[in-house]
Every structure is written in C-alpha cells, then in structure tokens.
Design a protein around this motif. Structure first.
Motif, PDB file in Angstrom:
ATOM      1  N   LEU A 174      48.055  -0.464   3.382  1.00  0.00           N
ATOM      2  CA  LEU A 174      49.181   0.150   2.688  1.00  0.00           C
ATOM      3  C   LEU A 174      49.381   1.539   3.278  1.00  0.00           C
ATOM      4  O   LEU A 174      48.543   2.031   4.031  1.00  0.00           O
ATOM      5  CB  LEU A 174      48.970   0.219   1.169  1.00  0.00           C
ATOM      6  N   THR A 175      50.496   2.151   2.923  1.00  0.00           N
ATOM      7  CA  THR A 175      50.758   3.528   3.333  1.00  0.00           C
ATOM      8  C   THR A 175      50.812   4.386   2.087  1.00  0.00           C
ATOM      9  O   THR A 175      51.458   4.029   1.106  1.00  0.00           O
ATOM     10  CB  THR A 175      52.092   3.640   4.102  1.00  0.00           C
ATOM     11  N   TYR A 176      50.078   5.500   2.117  1.00  0.00           N
ATOM     12  CA  TYR A 176      50.109   6.452   1.017  1.00  0.00           C
ATOM     13  C   TYR A 176      50.664   7.771   1.536  1.00  0.00           C
ATOM     14  O   TYR A 176      50.603   8.061   2.735  1.00  0.00           O
ATOM     15  CB  TYR A 176      48.731   6.640   0.371  1.00  0.00           C
ATOM     16  N   THR A 177      51.213   8.551   0.647  1.00  0.00           N
ATOM     17  CA  THR A 177      51.802   9.838   1.010  1.00  0.00           C
ATOM     18  C   THR A 177      51.067  10.944   0.280  1.00  0.00           C
ATOM     19  O   THR A 177      50.769  10.825  -0.910  1.00  0.00           O
ATOM     20  CB  THR A 177      53.297   9.866   0.639  1.00  0.00           C
ATOM     21  N   ILE A 178      50.758  12.004   1.021  1.00  0.00           N
ATOM     22  CA  ILE A 178      50.177  13.207   0.433  1.00  0.00           C
ATOM     23  C   ILE A 178      51.175  14.330   0.618  1.00  0.00           C
ATOM     24  O   ILE A 178      51.633  14.590   1.738  1.00  0.00           O
ATOM     25  CB  ILE A 178      48.822  13.556   1.067  1.00  0.00           C
ATOM     26  N   GLY A 179      51.545  14.959  -0.505  1.00  0.00           N
ATOM     27  CA  GLY A 179      52.483  16.073  -0.481  1.00  0.00           C
ATOM     28  C   GLY A 179      51.766  17.384  -0.753  1.00  0.00           C
ATOM     29  O   GLY A 179      50.754  17.421  -1.448  1.00  0.00           O
ATOM     30  N   ASN A 180      52.297  18.445  -0.190  1.00  0.00           N
ATOM     31  CA  ASN A 180      51.702  19.771  -0.328  1.00  0.00           C
ATOM     32  C   ASN A 180      52.727  20.714  -0.944  1.00  0.00           C
ATOM     33  O   ASN A 180      53.680  21.119  -0.292  1.00  0.00           O
ATOM     34  CB  ASN A 180      51.253  20.290   1.045  1.00  0.00           C
TER      35      ASN A 180
ATOM     36  N   ASP B  54      55.111  22.621   1.436  1.00  0.00           N
ATOM     37  CA  ASP B  54      56.379  21.993   1.038  1.00  0.00           C
ATOM     38  C   ASP B  54      56.760  20.786   1.885  1.00  0.00           C
ATOM     39  O   ASP B  54      57.933  20.479   2.046  1.00  0.00           O
ATOM     40  CB  ASP B  54      57.517  23.023   1.032  1.00  0.00           C
ATOM     41  N   GLU B  55      55.754  20.110   2.445  1.00  0.00           N
ATOM     42  CA  GLU B  55      55.997  18.885   3.216  1.00  0.00           C
ATOM     43  C   GLU B  55      55.145  17.758   2.655  1.00  0.00           C
ATOM     44  O   GLU B  55      54.224  17.982   1.879  1.00  0.00           O
ATOM     45  CB  GLU B  55      55.694  19.116   4.697  1.00  0.00           C
ATOM     46  N   ALA B  56      55.463  16.530   3.083  1.00  0.00           N
ATOM     47  CA  ALA B  56      54.703  15.344   2.703  1.00  0.00           C
ATOM     48  C   ALA B  56      54.593  14.448   3.924  1.00  0.00           C
ATOM     49  O   ALA B  56      55.555  14.323   4.690  1.00  0.00           O
ATOM     50  CB  ALA B  56      55.390  14.613   1.559  1.00  0.00           C
ATOM     51  N   ASN B  57      53.428  13.854   4.121  1.00  0.00           N
ATOM     52  CA  ASN B  57      53.207  12.966   5.262  1.00  0.00           C
ATOM     53  C   ASN B  57      52.608  11.650   4.773  1.00  0.00           C
ATOM     54  O   ASN B  57      51.835  11.623   3.817  1.00  0.00           O
ATOM     55  CB  ASN B  57      52.254  13.600   6.276  1.00  0.00           C
ATOM     56  N   GLY B  58      52.946  10.565   5.472  1.00  0.00           N
ATOM     57  CA  GLY B  58      52.416   9.249   5.151  1.00  0.00           C
ATOM     58  C   GLY B  58      51.244   8.896   6.039  1.00  0.00           C
ATOM     59  O   GLY B  58      51.203   9.272   7.218  1.00  0.00           O
ATOM     60  N   PHE B  59      50.275   8.165   5.470  1.00  0.00           N
ATOM     61  CA  PHE B  59      49.069   7.761   6.188  1.00  0.00           C
ATOM     62  C   PHE B  59      48.747   6.321   5.818  1.00  0.00           C
ATOM     63  O   PHE B  59      48.988   5.889   4.685  1.00  0.00           O
ATOM     64  CB  PHE B  59      47.892   8.667   5.799  1.00  0.00           C
ATOM     65  N   ASP B  60      48.181   5.566   6.764  1.00  0.00           N
ATOM     66  CA  ASP B  60      47.812   4.175   6.511  1.00  0.00           C
ATOM     67  C   ASP B  60      46.375   4.072   6.027  1.00  0.00           C
ATOM     68  O   ASP B  60      45.496   4.797   6.494  1.00  0.00           O
ATOM     69  CB  ASP B  60      47.962   3.334   7.780  1.00  0.00           C
ATOM     70  N   ALA B  61      46.149   3.158   5.088  1.00  0.00           N
ATOM     71  CA  ALA B  61      44.808   2.808   4.618  1.00  0.00           C
ATOM     72  C   ALA B  61      44.629   1.319   4.902  1.00  0.00           C
ATOM     73  O   ALA B  61      45.388   0.493   4.387  1.00  0.00           O
ATOM     74  CB  ALA B  61      44.669   3.100   3.129  1.00  0.00           C
ATOM     75  N   HIS B  62      43.648   0.985   5.730  1.00  0.00           N
ATOM     76  CA  HIS B  62      43.390  -0.401   6.120  1.00  0.00           C
ATOM     77  C   HIS B  62      42.236  -0.973   5.295  1.00  0.00           C
ATOM     78  O   HIS B  62      41.240  -0.293   5.057  1.00  0.00           O
ATOM     79  CB  HIS B  62      43.064  -0.479   7.610  1.00  0.00           C
ATOM     80  N   TRP B  63      42.362  -2.241   4.891  1.00  0.00           N
ATOM     81  CA  TRP B  63      41.370  -2.891   4.043  1.00  0.00           C
ATOM     82  C   TRP B  63      40.193  -3.449   4.818  1.00  0.00           C
ATOM     83  O   TRP B  63      39.184  -3.813   4.197  1.00  0.00           O
ATOM     84  CB  TRP B  63      41.982  -4.055   3.264  1.00  0.00           C
TER      85      TRP B  63
END
Length: 90
Positions: free
Chosen positions: A14-20, A65-74
C-alpha cells in the motif's frame, strides 16, 4: 500526520502519506512494523526470516507544509490473511 491512501491497498503493498505541518524538516527511516487486530487486541506480526527487512538504512525527509507518499510492502510478513491491520512507523 500519517494516513493510508486506501485506493493503493493491494495484495502486496500500500502507499501511505506522511505530512509535515511543522516549520522544520522531519526525517524518519523506512522501517515499519505491522500489527493485526485479533479479538479487539493489536498484536505485532513477526517478520519472516527469509524476507527480513535487511539492507541499508534509508532516511526520508518531508519539508515543512508538504506531504510525501511512501510504499509499504507486505513481503517481510508473508501472505496476509483477511483481517484488520495497522502500520506502525519506527
């Protein structure tokens, strides 16, 4: 803030997003753990020895003030059965 982009959930990742929202850069590693809810209690899933999350340490940054997406693999956890799961950033 961290949230899962639900349309990206698949059998292998899945892809999750972390915002700052702070005025400073934030940084964190690529590692995460996966918990499964069983009878209302969260349990940490073991990492498969054959697919352990080994490799170089990776550090990610998110600017103010940005957000980036990252993948998490099972793969490190083996095949997942139906149920409720949560990602825990380490």
């Amino acid at each position: 803030m961290m949230f899962v982009n639900e349309e990206t959930i698949s059998e292998d990742k899945l892809t999750y997003t972390i915002g700052n929202s702070s005025p400073e850069n934030i940084s964190f590693g690529a590692q995460f753990s996966l918990d499964k809810k069983i009878a209302g209690i969260w349990f940490k899933l073991p990492v498969s020895i054959n697919t352990a999350q080994d490799g170089p340490d990776v550090e990610y940054f998110v600017a103010p003030d940005e957000a980036n997406g990252f993948d998490a693999h099972w793969a490190p956890f083996g095949p997942l059965k139906e149920g409720s799961y949560r990602i825990v950033k380490e």
